[in-house]
Write a protein that holds these residues in place. Sequence first.
Motif, short mmCIF file in Angstrom:
data_model
loop_
_atom_site.label_atom_id
_atom_site.label_comp_id
_atom_site.label_asym_id
_atom_site.label_seq_id
_atom_site.Cartn_x
_atom_site.Cartn_y
_atom_site.Cartn_z
N LEU A 208 -55.98 155.22 72.00
CA LEU A 208 -54.77 154.62 72.56
C LEU A 208 -55.07 154.12 73.97
CD1 LEU A 208 -51.70 154.05 72.78
CD2 LEU A 208 -51.43 156.45 73.49
N TRP A 229 -54.96 162.33 70.35
CA TRP A 229 -55.46 160.96 70.49
C TRP A 229 -56.32 160.85 71.75
CZ3 TRP A 229 -50.37 157.73 69.43
CH2 TRP A 229 -49.94 158.03 68.13
N ILE A 271 -55.25 151.18 69.45
CA ILE A 271 -53.81 151.05 69.65
C ILE A 271 -53.60 150.61 71.10
CG2 ILE A 271 -51.59 152.25 69.65
CD1 ILE A 271 -52.89 152.06 66.90
N VAL A 273 -50.91 149.46 74.10
CA VAL A 273 -49.50 149.50 74.53
C VAL A 273 -49.40 148.91 75.93
CG1 VAL A 273 -47.54 150.98 75.11
CG2 VAL A 273 -48.95 151.50 73.10
N TYR A 296 -52.67 147.66 66.41
CA TYR A 296 -51.28 147.76 66.88
C TYR A 296 -51.23 147.28 68.32
CZ TYR A 296 -46.89 150.03 68.40
OH TYR A 296 -45.64 150.30 68.91
N GLY A 298 -48.22 146.92 71.12
CA GLY A 298 -46.83 147.14 71.47
C GLY A 298 -46.55 146.67 72.88
N ARG A 326 -49.14 142.33 63.82
CA ARG A 326 -49.66 143.47 64.59
C ARG A 326 -48.91 143.67 65.90
NH1 ARG A 326 -54.45 142.37 66.45
NH2 ARG A 326 -54.86 140.30 65.60
N TYR A 328 -45.65 144.54 68.10
CA TYR A 328 -44.41 145.31 68.01
C TYR A 328 -43.67 145.24 69.34
CZ TYR A 328 -46.23 147.10 63.63
OH TYR A 328 -46.71 147.20 62.35
N GLU A 350 -43.59 155.35 66.06
CA GLU A 350 -43.86 154.05 65.44
C GLU A 350 -45.36 153.86 65.22
OE1 GLU A 350 -41.99 149.82 66.05
OE2 GLU A 350 -43.47 150.17 67.66
N ILE A 351 -46.16 154.24 66.21
CA ILE A 351 -47.61 154.12 66.07
C ILE A 351 -48.10 154.95 64.88
CG2 ILE A 351 -49.83 154.64 67.15
CD1 ILE A 351 -48.45 154.02 69.86
N GLN A 352 -47.60 156.19 64.77
CA GLN A 352 -47.99 157.06 63.67
C GLN A 352 -47.63 156.43 62.33
OE1 GLN A 352 -49.74 159.75 63.69
NE2 GLN A 352 -49.42 160.58 61.64
N ILE A 355 -50.10 153.56 61.61
CA ILE A 355 -51.42 154.08 61.25
C ILE A 355 -51.45 154.57 59.80
CG2 ILE A 355 -53.06 155.95 61.70
CD1 ILE A 355 -52.24 155.78 64.64
#
Length: 376
Positions: A208, A229, A271, A273, A296, A298, A326, A328, A350-352, A355
């Motif tokens: 992450l 993570w 991931i 963010v 992902y 975000g 991809r 969000y 949401e990430i979980q 995944i």
Amino acid sequence: MKELQNILQTFEQTKNSDQSIALATLVKASGSTYRRPGARMLMTSGGKMVGSLSGGCLEGDVFEQAQGVMTSGKPIVVEYDTMSDEDIIWGLGLGCNGIVQILIERIKPENSFNPLTFLSDCIRHRQVGFLATVFQVEGEIKTKIGTRLILYPDGRVESNIPDTDLVTQIRDDAQNALKNSRSLINTYPLLIGKAEVFIEFIQPPIPLIIFGAGHDVLPLVRLAQELGWYVTVVDNRQAEVTGERFQCADHVILSSPEKVCDRVHLNHRTIAVVMTHNYLHDLELLKTLLPSPVQYLGILGSKSRTETLLQDLPEEITPTEQQRQRLYSPIGLDIGGDTPEEIALSIVAEIQAVIRNRTGESLRNRLGPIHDRSIK
């Protein structure tokens, strides 16, 4: 992942002591069960238990079984059948409507095929791999319960399984499974018997990367760490992005948005963010993140703000439909989050879901089983 990290930490703390160590691994499950294949519990002769194999129902009996294994050194497989009321014979009365098989083995740190050493290497080097474990044998074959084959990400294979034909079959299946990143359980017929093998796909911690170091990032870092993570925080403000402030983070990077492509590694597992609260910084970051292979992306902020960001991108970085899939934003699940902690919870949830390829809706609305039963 956090559970496995705790197991490995306990192993490191115990391996040089005079205590015996046993590892219980759930290698096969069918029906409704609390945990799926790959769940583990570490036990020591001093009475320590780390990890879990059920909701707390089986652990006591597994620990008792492990005492004999730590003494004899001989691995065993114990089956717990809770598909009928007959499980009351154990004094458990679980009624879970499932069957699990659990391999219990004594762990010797000096053994080169000690599974915990390989698992630790995968996490430390953040690499994938396959760990194939024989847990049932029939006939007069040479292979014993608890022997293994290890497949490294570079294709290298190590094994202490004496049957060369079995090694070849497992190796081929593991290499094919690597393409799908999935665990599997196979039964291999041999000339004078057969063997059942759990071929486990080992994944490193979820990477992450959080761009931004504001107050609202702190609970997100803490919550992601609780899940095990690998958390990296990136910001261009020297006073904010410090190791002291982000003690829970695995890595803290001081970088301007224009140079992040040189400072972070972005791959198909990443991931990302974006929480900078700065429009121009977000715009610059999107120039790097949108074309990247991250699974992902975000962005904190309203839908209209994100749409404006996308419109202000250079024409050559206009997002494709796949890239939009991809992306969000607004980030997080709709759980009514308002405080930084609640927002962090919605983001992590949401990430979980992404995944695990889930919708994020209530389980009571799910028509199929809760767990993936493709591994049986």
